[in-house]
Design an enzyme around this catalytic site. Sequence first.
Site, PDB file in Angstrom:
ATOM      1  N   GLU A 298       0.822  -1.219   0.000  1.00  0.00           N
ATOM      2  CA  GLU A 298       0.000   0.000   0.000  1.00  0.00           C
ATOM      3  C   GLU A 298       0.853   1.266   0.000  1.00  0.00           C
ATOM      4  O   GLU A 298       0.430   2.302  -0.489  1.00  0.00           O
ATOM      5  CB  GLU A 298      -0.928   0.024   1.225  1.00  0.00           C
ATOM      6  CG  GLU A 298      -2.344  -0.293   0.851  1.00  0.00           C
ATOM      7  CD  GLU A 298      -3.353  -0.136   1.989  1.00  0.00           C
ATOM      8  OE1 GLU A 298      -3.092   0.575   2.973  1.00  0.00           O
ATOM      9  OE2 GLU A 298      -4.425  -0.752   1.868  1.00  0.00           O
ATOM     10  N   HIS A 327       8.116 -26.807   0.315  1.00  0.00           N
ATOM     11  CA  HIS A 327       7.343 -27.867  -0.344  1.00  0.00           C
ATOM     12  C   HIS A 327       6.214 -27.278  -1.170  1.00  0.00           C
ATOM     13  O   HIS A 327       5.243 -27.967  -1.490  1.00  0.00           O
ATOM     14  CB  HIS A 327       6.797 -28.831   0.714  1.00  0.00           C
ATOM     15  CG  HIS A 327       7.894 -29.389   1.574  1.00  0.00           C
ATOM     16  ND1 HIS A 327       8.593 -30.527   1.252  1.00  0.00           N
ATOM     17  CD2 HIS A 327       8.456 -28.909   2.711  1.00  0.00           C
ATOM     18  CE1 HIS A 327       9.527 -30.738   2.165  1.00  0.00           C
ATOM     19  NE2 HIS A 327       9.464 -29.776   3.065  1.00  0.00           N
ATOM     20  N   LYS A 439     -12.869   1.953  -2.156  1.00  0.00           N
ATOM     21  CA  LYS A 439     -13.779   2.240  -1.027  1.00  0.00           C
ATOM     22  C   LYS A 439     -14.959   3.076  -1.542  1.00  0.00           C
ATOM     23  O   LYS A 439     -16.115   2.806  -1.221  1.00  0.00           O
ATOM     24  CB  LYS A 439     -13.055   3.029   0.070  1.00  0.00           C
ATOM     25  CG  LYS A 439     -12.191   2.188   1.003  1.00  0.00           C
ATOM     26  CD  LYS A 439     -11.686   3.040   2.175  1.00  0.00           C
ATOM     27  CE  LYS A 439     -10.840   2.240   3.144  1.00  0.00           C
ATOM     28  NZ  LYS A 439     -10.384   2.993   4.310  1.00  0.00           N
TER      29      LYS A 439
HETATM   30  O1  PA5 Z   1      -3.184   1.644   5.820  1.00  0.00           O
HETATM   31  C1  PA5 Z   1      -4.307   2.082   5.667  1.00  0.00           C
HETATM   32  O2  PA5 Z   1      -4.562   3.296   5.835  1.00  0.00           O
HETATM   33  C2  PA5 Z   1      -5.469   1.186   5.295  1.00  0.00           C
HETATM   34  O3  PA5 Z   1      -5.064  -0.119   5.084  1.00  0.00           O
HETATM   35  C3  PA5 Z   1      -6.509   1.190   6.409  1.00  0.00           C
HETATM   36  O4  PA5 Z   1      -5.942   0.713   7.593  1.00  0.00           O
HETATM   37  C4  PA5 Z   1      -7.731   0.329   6.061  1.00  0.00           C
HETATM   38  O5  PA5 Z   1      -8.227   0.694   4.810  1.00  0.00           O
HETATM   39  C5  PA5 Z   1      -8.814   0.502   7.121  1.00  0.00           C
HETATM   40  O6  PA5 Z   1      -9.149   1.857   7.257  1.00  0.00           O
HETATM   41  P1  PA5 Z   1      -9.831   2.431   8.554  1.00  0.00           P
HETATM   42  O7  PA5 Z   1      -8.939   2.220   9.705  1.00  0.00           O
HETATM   43  O8  PA5 Z   1     -10.052   3.874   8.241  1.00  0.00           O
HETATM   44  O9  PA5 Z   1     -11.132   1.698   8.738  1.00  0.00           O
END
Ligand code: PA5
Length: 471
Positions: A298, A327, A439
């Site tokens: 990410e 394996h 989202k």
């Molecule tokens: O790293 C990030 O910002 C994302 O992976 C969020 O943690 C994830 O989308 C969940 O978002 P939130 O904590 O706003 O529910």
Amino acid sequence: MTQEMTSRLVIDYRNATDHAVGADNGVSAAELDAIQSYVSEQHARINAEHASQVQRWQDLPDNIALADEIAAFAAEAREQYDDFILIGIGGSSLGAIATIMALCHPYRNLLPKGQRVGPRFFVLDNPDPEKVKATLETVDLSKTLVNVVSKSGQTAETAANFLVVREALVNAVGEAQAAKQIIATTDPESGILRQMATEQGFRTFPVPPGVDGRQTVLSAVGLIPAALAGVDIHALLAGARAMRERASTDNVRQNPAYLLAALSVLSDTNHGKSMLVTMPYADALFGISDWFRQLWAESLGKKLSTDGKEVFAGQTPIKALGAIDQHSQVQLYTEGPNDKLIQLVAVEEYRDTVAIPEPPHADLEYLKGGELGQLLSRERLATAWALTQAARPNLTITIPTIDAGIVGEFFYMMQLQTVMAGALYHVNPFGQPGVEAGKNATYALMGRGGYEDLKAELLETPTDADAYICS
Ligand code: PA5
């Protein structure tokens, strides 16, 4: 009193260099030298940003007052509750899962109450109806603590799972008692979850502003579940501080985070290693590979560079587990496309030793007098050797044993590694525009107000759609 530690993690990167796997596949000393001044420049920039309240994730290990508050809360909650449900997804759950997997009994949910520290631990991340229903059937709601975690306070999966669990809780114990059994970890001021918590009187803990979800493992997001499961969260933070201290140099060969960032990015950009495998030789560390996988993907998977050019940067992170994946995956790693850098994690001393009994068959004599941890370690050495023989770059991160301090070191090092990798790719490691697009599309498809145009676009059927259906 604040606990202090010294960093204990060791990196052996010889097998990732041209000396071991040849000039086509390995990073050379000259390549590391060539980026040193850029790394120093970026080190200064990161420090300057930190001084001006950016890069605030670096401060999380210092919040001892919060750790004290959480430890006190957890000590009480451990007495009160038999079950604990964490509702959150991505950065809001992976860190807690990694910590508990690393530091708690692998079958802690199956242990009888007296032998288990804290309540049983359940995670609802995916809005999978089968898993959610099964979880609600398994827990005793009258003795369940629910922790809903969302930085934005509005993620659809978390919101939906929370509404389902909250309703079940209200039905089981009544509205007033349900509110006492819910804690919300979210933005200190804004968001739907913050509003609900205020209106309904849930106890809250903050997700620190200025920190992305995937950097929150050392905040209340990761610390509350860990403390409930009996993890020494002060030691976890001390380990992170020890790594921060060690990683305060700009020297790319001496700073473990910068070294790993440099090896990964140079392996990708100069040697075609577009994938990064993290392969611990310990079941307990598999959650850290999973947590790191999200962090790396990410943060670095970005279309645009910091100066707005299309770069489509990133290195695909893969989680693997030794020896199981010997394996499954290692055949591909040694003979398939030479497009991976493999980071193995070695444990010098496992927390348990299990002697291998006298073999009843002559062909198993070689196991005589052996021990399972020794076998696992030798398998790792054998894998590193086989990969190197096949000119596949690999490195080994060695830890003395698995404890809270070491887990804290991993968390801090891998976050700084990711920030420096972002600099080397010339992308911004913060934010996740690609995730936000998905989202928003989910909100539109579910009929959320304000997303009507996007919904119409999403539901528009292409004229040739039927030509591509196989039914
Ligand atoms: O790293 C990030 O910002 C994302 O992976 C969020 O943690 C994830 O989308 C969940 O978002 P939130 O904590 O706003 O529910």
